[in-house]
Scaffold this active site. Structure first.
Site, PDB file in Angstrom:
ATOM      1  N   GLY A 116       3.630  -2.417  13.572  1.00 25.58           N
ATOM      2  CA  GLY A 116       3.486  -2.488  12.129  1.00 25.58           C
ATOM      3  C   GLY A 116       4.357  -1.452  11.457  1.00 25.58           C
ATOM      4  O   GLY A 116       5.310  -0.939  12.043  1.00 25.58           O
ATOM      5  N   THR A 118       3.742   1.545  10.799  1.00 26.50           N
ATOM      6  CA  THR A 118       3.583   2.898  11.320  1.00 26.50           C
ATOM      7  C   THR A 118       3.529   2.972  12.836  1.00 26.50           C
ATOM      8  O   THR A 118       4.045   3.917  13.431  1.00 26.50           O
ATOM      9  CB  THR A 118       2.290   3.532  10.753  1.00 26.50           C
ATOM     10  OG1 THR A 118       2.290   3.409   9.334  1.00 26.50           O
ATOM     11  CG2 THR A 118       2.188   4.989  11.127  1.00 26.50           C
ATOM     12  N   ASP A 245      -7.294  -1.594   3.951  1.00 27.48           N
ATOM     13  CA  ASP A 245      -6.369  -2.648   4.368  1.00 27.48           C
ATOM     14  C   ASP A 245      -7.137  -3.626   5.241  1.00 27.48           C
ATOM     15  O   ASP A 245      -6.997  -3.654   6.453  1.00 27.48           O
ATOM     16  CB  ASP A 245      -5.173  -2.052   5.113  1.00 27.48           C
ATOM     17  CG  ASP A 245      -4.109  -3.094   5.418  1.00 27.48           C
ATOM     18  OD1 ASP A 245      -4.145  -4.177   4.799  1.00 27.48           O
ATOM     19  OD2 ASP A 245      -3.247  -2.839   6.284  1.00 27.48           O
TER      20      ASP A 245
END
Length: 467
Positions: A116, A118, A245
């Site tokens: 993703g 990060t 999220d």
């Protein structure tokens, strides 16, 4: 100055001088590196340092909240403050069998599980034969790339981006639940794994399309696990936790159970407020306003956010479709209450547990004809072979028709509703709810002994037609 004349005093003085000189040299060296990275661009340097400080404070506050649970004998200074420019969490190990850097030395990468903004996740095999998921900083990810574009300082950017993973490790240490992925260890060896790495139990990324094609019982299991998780998060040891999220990609499947695997965007604070309008939840198709409590906190807003996201991302797609007809009124009641946030997470969990109880106990089948199995000849201790299988949906076996049933009565009802069904068999194989798995067939060539199985064959009328 008599103190300095003693051997101990002289040693203390020399140690103090060396320590002072070391600090001065480190500050001088760090200043040179800052100048090389930023030149005369002081505002950019200050902005990066401010972001680092904000992440540090967030992690520090989280650790202060969690430190008593992780290790009551360690202070914050022992485990979370910067040491030589790096934040140390190495002393937070609580499990003597926890996997660390040493166990990763002989690891073998097996599969790429995902990445993703990060983090990157790999499936690896450890020397002792255990499969785990390694979650580390994604050096090619969006967060790192944007940081480098803004600040052009690789070491500081790596430190900034790694804060999310460090936060996640602390949360996984503190939040322990059957529907949260288990943290099996961590490693901070930059040479071996490229920085901080979380070692997690290995799960499979949630495939929503595949889940939509699974039997209702398995889809209900996912929704029930999610509700149990949200009930725990609403009153966790850290307080009410919001998943900011909230997406299906934040979850994995482990042996049929839904588990939360991404917590870096979790918030353990409920919003502050001055009036009710400050407690506003905005979604694409629905807005909700919560009351501002006398303590000037939107108390319960995290719970509402989580529950409505569960409704729009999971319940809507997984819960109503193909539900047992006699359970549909309860399912519709759950959908209406969660879609309008009319009930708390505790009340929602009670409703889910009621559906589970009725489904497991067979109470939803009380109106079945009591003698429906009389239309079938039963051969206990036998198993059919040379089977002529047909497909039905949704089936536990994609090449045939295998469904969950409470008893032979329910299986007989299903077989009678399938024109091509001439027989079904029951074995001792059961689903997670304890219900039986029934295999439906259009015919078979012969029977063989099997003490764990029974075959039910539809009787034929005198006219030759199936009953």
């Amino acid at each position: 100055m008599t103190f300095l004349k003693t051997p101990f005093g002289l040693f203390f003085f020399l140690a103090l001088a060396v320590l002072t000189l070391t600090v001065v040299l480190k500050k001088w060296h760090f200043g040179l590196r800052e100048e090389e990275a930023f030149g005369d661009d002081a505002p950019e340097r200050n902005r990066l340092l401010q972001q680092l400080q904000e992440r540090h404070q967030e992690l520090k506050q989280l650790y202060v909240t969690s430190s008593e649970f992780i290790n009551p004998h360690l202070s914050v200074n022992d485990s979370v403050f910067y040491i030589n420019g790096e934040m140390s969490a190495g002393n937070t190990v609580t499990n003597e069998t926890e996997i660390g850097c040493e166990e990763l030395a002989g690891m073998k990468a097996v599969d790429f599980l995902g990445s993703g903004y990060t983090k990157t996740v790999l499936k690896v095999a450890l020397p002792q034969g255990l499969f785990v998921a390694l979650k580390s900083v994604n050096h090619q990810g969006t967060d790192m790339r944007m940081c480098m574009q803004d600040f052009k300082d690789s070491q500081s950017c790596h430190k900034l981006v790694s804060f999310k993973l460090r936060k996640e490790i602390l949360l996984l240490q503190r939040l322990q639940h059957p529907n949260i992925v288990q943290l099996k260890g961590q490693c901070q060896d930059s040479v071996l794994v490229g920085g901080i790495t979380a070692i997690l139990e290995q799960g499979m990324p949630l495939q929503m399309i595949q889940l939509l094609q699974s039997p209702w019982e398995e889809r209900f299991r996912v929704c029930l696990g999610l509700v149990r998780l949200l009930q725990y998060l609403s009153q966790s040891p850290l307080g009410s936790v919001a998943l900011l999220d909230f997406q299906p990609r934040q979850f994995v499947m482990v042996s049929g159970e839904l588990k939360l695997t991404d917590l870096d965007d979790a918030s353990i604070k409920e919003p502050a407020c001055q009036e009710d309008s400050d407690c506003l939840l905005q979604f694409p198709l629905h807005n909700f306003t919560h009351r501002c409590s006398p303590s000037r906190i939107c108390k319960g807003l995290n719970e509402m956010r989580n529950l409505y996201n569960a409704y729009r991302y999971f319940f809507t797609y997984l819960l109503p479709h193909q539900a047992p007809p006699l359970l549909k009124p309860l399912i519709h009641q759950i959908m209406n209450s969660t879609g309008d946030l009319k009930q708390s997470i505790n009340e929602t969990l009670i409703a889910f547990e009621e559906v589970l109880h009725m489904y497991q106990s067979g109470q939803h089948l009380e109106n079945l004809p009591p003698f429906i199995t009389r239309d079938y000849a039963v051969l206990k201790g036998m198993r059919s072979v040379g089977n002529m299988e047909y497909r039905c949906w949704p089936s536990y076996n994609q090449q045939g028709c295998v469904l969950s049933v409470h008893s032979a009565r329910e299986a007989a009802l299903i077989c009678s509703s399938h024109p091509q069904c001439t027989s079904f068999s029951l074995s001792n194989e059961r689903t997670w709810t304890g219900r039986l798995l029934a295999s439906f067939r259009s015919g078979f060539s012969h029977l063989v002994p099997d003490v764990n199985s029974a075959v039910y064959m539809r009787r034929v009328k005198a006219s030759g037609a199936m009953l």
